[in-house]
Motif scaffolding. Structure first.
Motif, PDB file in Angstrom:
ATOM      1  N   ASP A 311      66.883  54.633  33.258  1.00  0.00           N
ATOM      2  CA  ASP A 311      66.066  53.445  32.993  1.00  0.00           C
ATOM      3  C   ASP A 311      65.223  53.710  31.742  1.00  0.00           C
ATOM      4  N   PHE A 312      64.862  52.635  31.045  1.00  0.00           N
ATOM      5  CA  PHE A 312      64.147  52.764  29.780  1.00  0.00           C
ATOM      6  C   PHE A 312      62.652  52.992  30.008  1.00  0.00           C
ATOM      7  N   LEU A 313      61.952  53.256  28.916  1.00  0.00           N
ATOM      8  CA  LEU A 313      60.484  53.276  28.904  1.00  0.00           C
ATOM      9  C   LEU A 313      60.009  52.032  28.161  1.00  0.00           C
ATOM     10  N   VAL A 314      59.335  51.157  28.855  1.00  0.00           N
ATOM     11  CA  VAL A 314      58.752  49.957  28.252  1.00  0.00           C
ATOM     12  C   VAL A 314      57.440  49.729  28.981  1.00  0.00           C
ATOM     13  N   ASP A 315      56.354  50.258  28.434  1.00  0.00           N
ATOM     14  CA  ASP A 315      55.086  50.227  29.159  1.00  0.00           C
ATOM     15  C   ASP A 315      53.935  50.358  28.174  1.00  0.00           C
ATOM     16  N   ARG A 316      52.753  49.956  28.649  1.00  0.00           N
ATOM     17  CA  ARG A 316      51.540  50.034  27.836  1.00  0.00           C
ATOM     18  C   ARG A 316      50.456  50.785  28.586  1.00  0.00           C
ATOM     19  N   GLN A 317      49.777  51.677  27.859  1.00  0.00           N
ATOM     20  CA  GLN A 317      48.550  52.309  28.339  1.00  0.00           C
ATOM     21  C   GLN A 317      47.477  52.088  27.283  1.00  0.00           C
ATOM     22  N   GLY A 318      46.423  51.388  27.662  1.00  0.00           N
ATOM     23  CA  GLY A 318      45.386  51.070  26.681  1.00  0.00           C
ATOM     24  C   GLY A 318      45.981  50.314  25.510  1.00  0.00           C
ATOM     25  N   PRO A 319      45.729  50.758  24.285  1.00  0.00           N
ATOM     26  CA  PRO A 319      46.261  50.043  23.115  1.00  0.00           C
ATOM     27  C   PRO A 319      47.645  50.523  22.671  1.00  0.00           C
ATOM     28  N   VAL A 320      48.266  51.435  23.443  1.00  0.00           N
ATOM     29  CA  VAL A 320      49.539  52.022  23.027  1.00  0.00           C
ATOM     30  C   VAL A 320      50.666  51.530  23.928  1.00  0.00           C
ATOM     31  N   THR A 321      51.678  50.913  23.315  1.00  0.00           N
ATOM     32  CA  THR A 321      52.894  50.501  24.020  1.00  0.00           C
ATOM     33  C   THR A 321      54.015  51.443  23.614  1.00  0.00           C
ATOM     34  N   VAL A 322      54.765  51.921  24.584  1.00  0.00           N
ATOM     35  CA  VAL A 322      55.853  52.860  24.334  1.00  0.00           C
ATOM     36  C   VAL A 322      57.184  52.211  24.677  1.00  0.00           C
ATOM     37  N   LEU A 323      58.120  52.289  23.740  1.00  0.00           N
ATOM     38  CA  LEU A 323      59.493  51.824  23.948  1.00  0.00           C
ATOM     39  C   LEU A 323      60.409  53.009  23.702  1.00  0.00           C
ATOM     40  N   GLY A 324      61.281  53.327  24.638  1.00  0.00           N
ATOM     41  CA  GLY A 324      62.168  54.462  24.417  1.00  0.00           C
ATOM     42  C   GLY A 324      63.048  54.738  25.612  1.00  0.00           C
ATOM     43  N   GLY A 325      63.589  55.963  25.634  1.00  0.00           N
ATOM     44  CA  GLY A 325      64.478  56.346  26.723  1.00  0.00           C
ATOM     45  C   GLY A 325      65.695  55.457  26.825  1.00  0.00           C
ATOM     46  N   CYS A 326      66.314  55.166  25.704  1.00  0.00           N
ATOM     47  CA  CYS A 326      67.399  54.173  25.677  1.00  0.00           C
ATOM     48  C   CYS A 326      68.602  54.567  26.530  1.00  0.00           C
ATOM     49  N   SER A 327      68.819  55.853  26.727  1.00  0.00           N
ATOM     50  CA  SER A 327      69.815  56.351  27.678  1.00  0.00           C
ATOM     51  C   SER A 327      71.238  55.873  27.399  1.00  0.00           C
ATOM     52  N   GLY A 328      71.516  55.557  26.153  1.00  0.00           N
ATOM     53  CA  GLY A 328      72.876  55.222  25.763  1.00  0.00           C
ATOM     54  C   GLY A 328      73.352  53.841  26.133  1.00  0.00           C
ATOM     55  N   HIS A 329      72.437  52.961  26.607  1.00  0.00           N
ATOM     56  CA  HIS A 329      72.909  51.612  26.961  1.00  0.00           C
ATOM     57  C   HIS A 329      71.890  50.524  26.652  1.00  0.00           C
ATOM     58  N   ALA A 330      70.985  50.781  25.703  1.00  0.00           N
ATOM     59  CA  ALA A 330      69.879  49.846  25.501  1.00  0.00           C
ATOM     60  C   ALA A 330      70.074  48.840  24.376  1.00  0.00           C
TER      61      ALA A 330
END
Length: 364
Positions: A311-330
């Motif tokens: 599963d991907f990373l799509v989340d926010r903590q405070g002012p930082v949003t992280v997108l990643g962990g594409c895992s070969g199918h994103a």
């Protein structure tokens, strides 16, 4: 994902700056080349729904930019009947068209493709032109007022009160109300820092160098995308543990093993083709892809950045949003992930499935 987020944020009227480490059309990460699969067919309804949501956004991108990035040629999934039946049920339960086929019907419709045991075809699938898609995201972002800058390497990120401080390799400093981090194989390195890290809960990410190949074929753009699932005629061990994927492109018919490459440092990886993998792909093509010239593979490399549960990373903590962990199918989801990122920046909740610090599910 970063370029898609820039587009969707700028379209909402935000003041957006996109900092790209490498030049336009670079091949250092996971988003280059002429072909990525687009499909709705997952056994998991969550991903079926996410792919359905991405489709109108891809079409909106094409309308805004005048670029064709998505071609629907359909997709054939084949392998054990239990898997193809589950795909059929997931698609039809979501109201999407799908058709069960036997190998003889696949061979009649697509003579270049040999199917294994059971098959399901769905027409709302095909290929995305990766380079064109990234260029289109950036074009659309600029059209909405975003400032897109290439050749800017971010080396530091820190949270200051309600905002963020960004430092570049050239010792430039940027201040922003919010930042979206979408750096693929460099995610862990940029977000490291122990107690001073800008976010917590970033899972272990496995960065690998994958090696598909293009095979010469007559009229490759007419090919459906395809996934050969292991467990029937394809062994569920060795290089084919997670199956084989493929699709037509301007460079020929692309085929690859999923997620088998060696762990690498994205800054210091050896792009020399692994001859054993090339030979294994050629042997696969000789048996299962009679429509290609299996003697003429042209290998290429790219990066996978994989989470434990895929599963991907799509989340926010405070002012930082992280997108990643594409895992070969994103890549197929990039348009909707850009929209999810914009929603997170504006304070809306994201999918708990993609949260930082989550307990990993069993890998799909």
């Amino acid at each position: 994902m970063g370029s898609a987020a820039a587009w969707r944020l700028a379209s909402r009227g935000g003041e957006v700056t996109l900092l790209e480490r490498f030049g336009p059309g670079h091949d250092r990460g996971s988003s280059h080349g002429t072909s990525r699969i687009f499909r709705l067919a997952y056994t998991d309804p969550f991903y079926v729904d996410l792919a359905v949501r991405s489709l109108p956004l891809w079409r909106r991108l094409e309308e805004e930019t005048g670029r064709q990035v998505l071609s629907l040629t359909g997709s054939v999934d084949h392998g054990p009947a239990a898997i193809t039946d589950a795909l059929y049920e997931a698609l039809t339960a979501s109201g999407r068209p799908a058709e069960r086929l036997v190998p003889e019907q696949v061979a009649e419709r697509w003579p270049g493709l040999r199917a294994d045991t059971g098959a399901v075809f769905h027409p709302e699938a095909g290929r995305l032109h990766a380079d064109e898609a990234v260029a289109a995201f950036q074009q659309a972002a600029r059209a909405h007022g975003a400032d897109v800058r290439h050749g800017v390497r971010v080396t530091g990120l820190s949270v200051l009160g309600d905002g963020v401080r960004v430092v570049t390799e050239a010792n430039e400093e940027w201040r922003a109300d919010a930042v979206v981090v979408a750096v693929g194989g460099w995610t862990a390195a940029l977000l490291a820092g122990g107690a001073s890290a800008p976010v917590s809960g970033v899972p272990k990410l496995r960065v690998t160098q994958e090696q598909p190949a293009h095979f010469p074929a007559a009229d490759p753009l007419s090919w459906p995308s395809f996934i050969h699932h292991p467990g029937a005629g394809l062994p569920a061990t060795g290089r084919t543990t997670d199956g084989v994927y493929g699709l037509g492109s301007t460079d020929g018919v692309k085929a690859g093993f999923h997620g088998i490459g060696p762990v690498v440092d994205p800054d210091h990886r050896d792009r020399t083709p692994d001859l054993a993998t090339v030979r294994a792909l050629a042997a696969y093509a000789e048996r299962w892809l009679p429509g290609v010239d299996h003697t003429g593979p042209e290998p290429l490399t790219c990066l996978y950045t994989t989470t434990a549960d895929h599963d991907f990373l799509v989340d926010r903590q405070g002012p930082v949003t992280v997108l990643g962990g594409c895992s070969g199918h994103a890549f197929k989801f990039a348009s909707v992930i850009g929209e999810l990122a914009a929603s997170l920046v504006h304070g809306e909740p994201g999918p708990s499935r993609f949260a930082l610090g989550r307990r990993p599910r069993t890998a799909r």
